[in-house]
Design an enzyme around this catalytic site. Structure first.
Site, mmCIF file in Angstrom:
data_model
loop_
_atom_site.group_PDB
_atom_site.id
_atom_site.type_symbol
_atom_site.label_atom_id
_atom_site.label_comp_id
_atom_site.label_asym_id
_atom_site.label_seq_id
_atom_site.Cartn_x
_atom_site.Cartn_y
_atom_site.Cartn_z
ATOM 1 C CE1 TYR A 1 3.818 7.518 -1.653
ATOM 2 C CE2 TYR A 1 3.636 6.288 -3.850
ATOM 3 C CZ TYR A 1 3.114 6.602 -2.438
ATOM 4 O OH TYR A 1 1.846 6.462 -2.411
ATOM 5 N NE ARG B 1 -8.984 -2.239 -22.944
ATOM 6 C CZ ARG B 1 -8.572 -2.722 -24.263
ATOM 7 N NH1 ARG B 1 -7.916 -1.863 -25.046
ATOM 8 N NH2 ARG B 1 -9.494 -3.729 -24.548
ATOM 9 C CG ASP C 1 6.240 11.563 -8.053
ATOM 10 O OD1 ASP C 1 5.300 12.341 -7.907
ATOM 11 O OD2 ASP C 1 5.928 10.414 -7.590
ATOM 12 C CE LYS D 1 -1.128 11.104 -2.775
ATOM 13 N NZ LYS D 1 0.124 10.794 -3.038
HETATM 14 C C1 LIG Z 1 0.781 9.460 -3.033
HETATM 15 C C2 LIG Z 1 1.953 9.454 -4.023
HETATM 16 C C3 LIG Z 1 2.221 8.807 -5.127
HETATM 17 C C4 LIG Z 1 1.074 7.608 -5.727
HETATM 18 O O1 LIG Z 1 -0.028 8.159 -6.007
HETATM 19 P P1 LIG Z 1 -1.504 7.272 -5.807
HETATM 20 O O2 LIG Z 1 -2.717 7.847 -6.481
HETATM 21 O O3 LIG Z 1 -1.788 6.982 -4.153
HETATM 22 O O4 LIG Z 1 -1.260 6.057 -6.397
HETATM 23 C C5 LIG Z 1 3.251 8.945 -6.052
HETATM 24 N N1 LIG Z 1 4.128 9.730 -5.823
HETATM 25 C C6 LIG Z 1 4.043 10.722 -4.587
HETATM 26 C C7 LIG Z 1 5.097 11.602 -4.176
HETATM 27 C C8 LIG Z 1 2.958 10.354 -3.794
HETATM 28 O O5 LIG Z 1 3.014 11.020 -2.573
#
Ligand SMILES: *Cc1c(COP(=O)(O)O)cnc(C)c1O
Length: 421
Positions: A133, A79, A205, A230
């Site tokens: 988000y 872990r 974020d 992303k």
């Molecule tokens: C897609 C997204 C997330 C979440 O990411 P996941 O890997 O799909 O959980 C968080 N913040 C933003 C701005 C996003 O577009």
């Protein structure tokens, strides 16, 4: 998988320490190539292999006991990760000047949850940007509310005015810049200055810009969160999240994440590392292609507005020009009138844009979105329905031709239906 890069082990085989990427004097493009490639993790190979394992065997009980006090970058239990996860975490730390370390999570949402839970306790108040988000809002209004944490949403354009929203229980301010779906750019330095004056933790974020286009910790943010799903992974084939912490927040982040049992599989970490090496060139192409498509859209009569931080019409464009080093390929446009059916006709007939959630892969995507339904502190008023695009690595001329046909489909339905009784 925790990765605090204290020991500088760069050597002739390549590899730079993840500790405070600012100190190495290298351009981010160079750091992208070198970061995390420690010889003790890669041996003579360019990349670390995929290390699989749960149980770690010790030679004796004495050795086992000794390891408990010294687990950093040492095999301890699955872990806590292996060199595959450590290399990715180390590399992400190297991209954020001033960072103490990075932890990995199985998704971006898991990273957001762990970061918030490392800061907040029952009775605390969180200031959350109104353009966040949607799953972030859902976390705040659901699990965090149930645990006695109060969320107040604020206008993404509030800037230094955030000082007026701070109360005695405010413990954290969460930013997302630009905002999801609507792309308002926040005044990060102004909000950070207010937070610091009040001893409040800031989280961002940073999935849209990545540290390459917005070095958030260098701007004073405490915790920088990425949905690595992303642009870091970049190929739409793995989910992954990360949180990179300033020194003052690192221990608490690590503790919360270990207590939550967060872990990333070595295959996904390896895909993240593979993606990271080309992040710079991919982002530059997404930026250029995205701007070309956005500028073309802005000239079309069927388009009422293009919400792209790099265009003057986007709220906060001046802040974008001041703080960001580039734009990524994700933005929205508002149609001039028309209804959902006309918007659907535009999207459904596109040949080069997939219809699907997420973004940041090499391919273009288009989705309908209705941001006004998600707002509580502000209103998003638009002249028509909204479409969010991710502009991929295809030829932008081909994408524009596809969109031109889409706008013609939209226009036919909009103008046709306008004449019906
Ligand atoms: C897609 C997204 C997330 C979440 O990411 P996941 O890997 O799909 O959980 C968080 N913040 C933003 C701005 C996003 O577009």
């Amino acid at each position: 998988m925790g990765c605090r890069s204290l020991d500088s082990q760069g050597s002739r085989r390549g590899g730079v320490s993840g500790d405070s990427g600012a100190g190495d004097g290298l351009d981010p493009a160079t750091r992208l190539v070198l970061a995390g490639r420690r010889p003790e993790w890669t041996d003579a190979l360019v990349n670390p292999p995929v290390w699989r394992g749960s149980t770690v065997l010790y030679g004796s009980v004495a050795e086992m006991r000794a390891r408990q006090h010294d687990t950093h970058h040492k095999l301890y239990y699955g872990r806590r990760g292996t060199p595959t996860q450590w290399a990715l975490a180390d590399a992400l730390t190297a991209l954020e000047p001033g960072a103490a370390g990075t932890l990995l999570y199985p998704s971006g949402v898991a990273a957001i949850a762990a970061a918030l839970m490392s800061v907040l306790s029952a009775g605390d108040e969180l200031l959350m940007v109104d353009s966040a988000y949607e799953p972030t809002r859902s976390l705040c209004d659901g699990l965090l509310a149930r645990m006695g944490i109060v969320t107040r949403y604020y206008d993404p354009l509030v800037g230094g005015g955030i000082a007026e929203l701070i109360g005695p229980r405010t413990r954290a301010i969460f930013l997302e810049s630009p905002g999801s779906l609507t792309f308002e750019v926040q005044d990060v330095p102004a909000i950070v200055a207010v937070a610091r004056a009040h001893g409040i933790t800031t989280l961002i974020d940073n999935s849209w810009a990545t540290p390459l286009f917005l070095p958030a910790l260098a701007l004073g943010v405490d915790l920088s969160i990425l949905s690595c799903t992303k642009y870091v992974v970049g190929h739409s084939d793995a989910l992954l999240g990360s949180v990179t912490a300033a020194p003052g927040r690192w221990q608490a982040l690590r503790q919360a994440s270990y207590q939550l049992g967060q872990h990333v599989g070595p295959d996904d970490a390896w895909l993240g590392l593979r993606g990271l090496r080309t992040l710079g060139v991919r982002l530059a192409a997404h930026r250029d292609n995205g701007l070309r498509v956005a500028r073309w859209l802005a000239e079309q009569p069927e388009v009422a507005a293009v919400l792209h931080p790099g265009l003057p019409g986007c709220p906060g464009h001046d802040l974008f020009a001041r703080d960001f080093r580039g734009a990524s390929g994700l933005f929205s446009f508002v149609l001039a009138g028309g209804d959902d059916a006309a918007r659907v006709a535009l999207i459904d007939g596109l040949k080069l844009f997939g219809i699907g959630y997420s973004w940041g892969g090499f391919e273009s995507l288009a989705i309908p979105a209705d941001p006004q339904s998600l707002r509580t502190a502000t209103r998003f008023a638009a002249a028509g329905p909204l479409v969010r695009l991710h502009v991929g690595l295809e030829d932008p001329g081909d994408l524009i031709a596809d969109l031109a046909a889409g706008l013609a489909r939209f226009r036919a339905l909009r103008d046709g239906s306008a004449h019906q009784p």
